[in-house]
Design an enzyme around this catalytic site. Structure first.
Site, PDB file in Angstrom:
ATOM      1  CG  PHE A 150      57.265   8.662  10.378  1.00  0.00           C
ATOM      2  CD1 PHE A 150      56.243   9.041   9.789  1.00  0.00           C
ATOM      3  CD2 PHE A 150      57.177   7.064  10.733  1.00  0.00           C
ATOM      4  CE1 PHE A 150      54.993   8.366   9.699  1.00  0.00           C
ATOM      5  CE2 PHE A 150      55.908   6.523  10.631  1.00  0.00           C
ATOM      6  CZ  PHE A 150      54.929   6.969  10.098  1.00  0.00           C
ATOM      7  CB  CYS A 183      59.794   6.687   4.684  1.00  0.00           C
ATOM      8  SG  CYS A 183      59.183   5.883   6.105  1.00  0.00           S
ATOM      9  CE  LYS A 213      56.150   4.515   0.301  1.00  0.00           C
ATOM     10  NZ  LYS A 213      56.459   5.798  -0.514  1.00  0.00           N
ATOM     11  CG  HIS A 246      55.819   9.475   0.687  1.00  0.00           C
ATOM     12  ND1 HIS A 246      56.899   8.749   0.573  1.00  0.00           N
ATOM     13  CD2 HIS A 246      55.190   9.499   1.918  1.00  0.00           C
ATOM     14  CE1 HIS A 246      57.180   8.070   1.848  1.00  0.00           C
ATOM     15  NE2 HIS A 246      56.295   8.805   2.482  1.00  0.00           N
ATOM     16  CD  GLU A 296      52.512  12.198  -2.342  1.00  0.00           C
ATOM     17  OE1 GLU A 296      51.963  11.126  -1.768  1.00  0.00           O
ATOM     18  OE2 GLU A 296      53.597  12.219  -3.197  1.00  0.00           O
ATOM     19  CG  HIS A 303      56.420   2.527   3.257  1.00  0.00           C
ATOM     20  ND1 HIS A 303      57.656   2.822   2.916  1.00  0.00           N
ATOM     21  CD2 HIS A 303      56.100   3.864   3.756  1.00  0.00           C
ATOM     22  CE1 HIS A 303      58.139   3.810   3.333  1.00  0.00           C
ATOM     23  NE2 HIS A 303      57.008   4.726   3.720  1.00  0.00           N
TER      24      HIS A 303
END
Lengths: 80, 402
Positions: free
Chosen positions: B389, B161, B325, B293, B304, B330
């Site tokens: 990830f 990502c 997002k 994110h 976050e 995403h």
């Protein structure tokens, strides 16, 4: 006819009409490079359910070479 | 002295539309591209942000399409827009020396899956001869290079990502080092395939509803697709040719958690943000906006938020933090590039896009998330966060160009 099948496949690949393709045309001249040739052979293998050996690639210079190659593989070649 | 790096061109395609104008207009209105997912009956995932009604034959000649997986199609279209936006279309001399670094998390999965389906399910004995060049992870980069005439360093990078952000950082470093004056950078992904959806099903992080980052009732991420591409240039090169400059790409930070394969690590996030701030030589209190994110998973949004507290201390309450997002979904390898574009346009237009679908703040989520409505506000400095990830973190700092 095998010849028609080959010409039709080549025409589709180069976005042209079958009538515009003759057996004596050089593959190079009508925009078919090695990647194009293996793509056309793949389609023909699929349609005719045959395996075309990689060694035969080098001998394919003109449209008629493809037809003759397939005739041999299919055992259809008529003795002269 | 190293060059300053600026952004001079933008291009995008995603669920919010084809082109930057539609993308930005939708973000400013808080519109979401998330829709019911159709065509995948045996899949638990029910929603996604797809590029609807996309017809490749409208964009590409027939003889080119056999070489273009969907992820390459997105990348080429977004690149053509970005290059045009930068005023570089037809500038062969500039483009031939440029770099193109394209991030992707998935690569040509549609090609691969179609091939495997024929082999394993239909018991076909042969596969299309273009399967390798069409499906390879670097296919998007190669096709971007070919279609636009970029003949300098070209390759793909992959960090799930964060792929788009890592590609941007790589391009910036090339310009800073003097290797190139111009770099085409960004990310692309097309993850709506049966096999990938089944895999995401099993991971149990995808919402069965909508994406609500930082909200109490958030239920996970929603997948998207598309591409985001930026044209980066040395400031000297951009100024000499009279280019419009959106923003300065002032700093970058990267870190790896070296820990859990999916759970975000606050320490890793903190290190990436601090690196970007230090690289850009920013004072903490100068930062106005964070494009988070913000996946909408329980774990990400808490981690976050905590990381932002640790980095910014009291100034955290002065920050506007939003997750776009919630609107474009995403889009994996493309997401961080789309989000950086959103941040660039935030700095350029002084409009902060919201976190859409926001209800009420979740536990551990106590910041100003710009809920549901865009805000007109002076933004001189912004950060764009990407945490992949595998624990791969990338943060990009932007400054308004003066």
């Amino acid at each position: 006819m095998l010849q028609d099948t080959v010409i039709k496949e080549i025409a589709t690949y180069i976005n042209s009409k079958p009538d515009d393709i003759s057996l004596e045309m050089r593959l190079d001249d009508i925009g078919i490079d090695s990647l194009g040739a293996i793509t056309i052979l793949f389609e023909l293998e699929d349609k005719l359910n045959i395996d075309i050996p990689t060694e035969s690639l080098d001998s394919l210079k003109i449209v008629n070479d493809v037809v003759e190659q397939l005739e041999q593989l299919l055992g259809e070649k008529v003795p002269a | 002295m190293t060059s300053r790096v600026v952004v001079t061109g933008l291009g995008s395609i995603c669920g919010l539309g084809t082109g930057i104008a539609d993308f930005w207009a939708a973000l400013c209105k808080g519109q979401t591209a998330i829709r019911q997912l159709t065509g995948f009956d045996d899949v638990k995932i029910k929603t996604g942000a797809r590029v609807e009604k996309f017809q490749p034959e409208q964009h590409f000649p027939k003889d080119l399409l056999p070489l273009l997986d969907r992820f390459s199609q997105f990348a080429v279209l977004a690149t053509q827009e970005a290059v045009d936006d930068a005023g570089l279309t037809g500038c062969k001399d500039v483009l031939k020396d440029a770099a193109a670094i394209i991030g992707t998390g998935c690569g040509g999965k549609q090609t691969d899956e179609e091939t495997y389906r024929k082999l394993y399910k239909e018991n076909r004995s042969r596969v299309h001869p273009l399967t390798i060049p069409k499906g390879m992870t670097s296919a998007a980069a190669s096709n971007v290079s070919k279609q636009v005439g970029i003949k300098g360093p070209v390759f793909s990078v992959s960090s799930a990502c964060a792929s788009g952000a890592h590609a941007v950082i790589q391009g910036r470093m090339m310009i800073q080092s003097g290797l190139v004056d111009v770099a085409i950078v960004g990310g692309t992904d097309a993850p709506f395939t049966y096999g990938l959806l089944k895999a995401w099903d099993s991971l149990r992080v995808v919402s069965d509803d909508i994406c609500r980052p930082f909200s109490k009732d958030r239920s996970g991420l929603v997948l998207g697709e598309g591409a985001g591409i930026l044209v980066l240039e040395s400031d000297l090169h951009a100024i000499q040719r009279g280019a419009r400059i959106y923003a300065e790409l002032a700093g970058c930070g990267m870190s790896s958690d070296a820990g859990h394969i999916t759970r975000p690590d606050v320490g890793g996030i903190v290190r990436a943000i601090n690196c970007a701030i230090e690289d850009a030589e920013l004072e903490l209190k100068s930062v106005n906006y964070i494009n988070a994110h913000g996946t909408g998973t329980i774990a990400n949004d808490i981690a976050e938020t905590e990381a932002l507290h640790r980095v910014f201390g009291r100034h955290v309450n002065q920050l506007a933090v939003s997750s776009t997002k919630s609107m474009h979904g995403h889009a994996l390898g493309a997401s961080s590039a789309l989000e950086l574009i959103a941040a660039v346009l935030t700095v350029y237009n002084n409009i902060i896009p919201p976190t859409a679908n926001f209800t009420s703040a979740g536990d551990g989520c106590d910041l100003d998330y710009v809920p549901n409505s865009a805000r007109n506000e002076q933004v001189d400095v912004a950060l764009s966060n990407a945490f992949a990830f595998g624990g791969l973190n990338a943060v990009v700092a932007l400054k308004s160009f003066v």
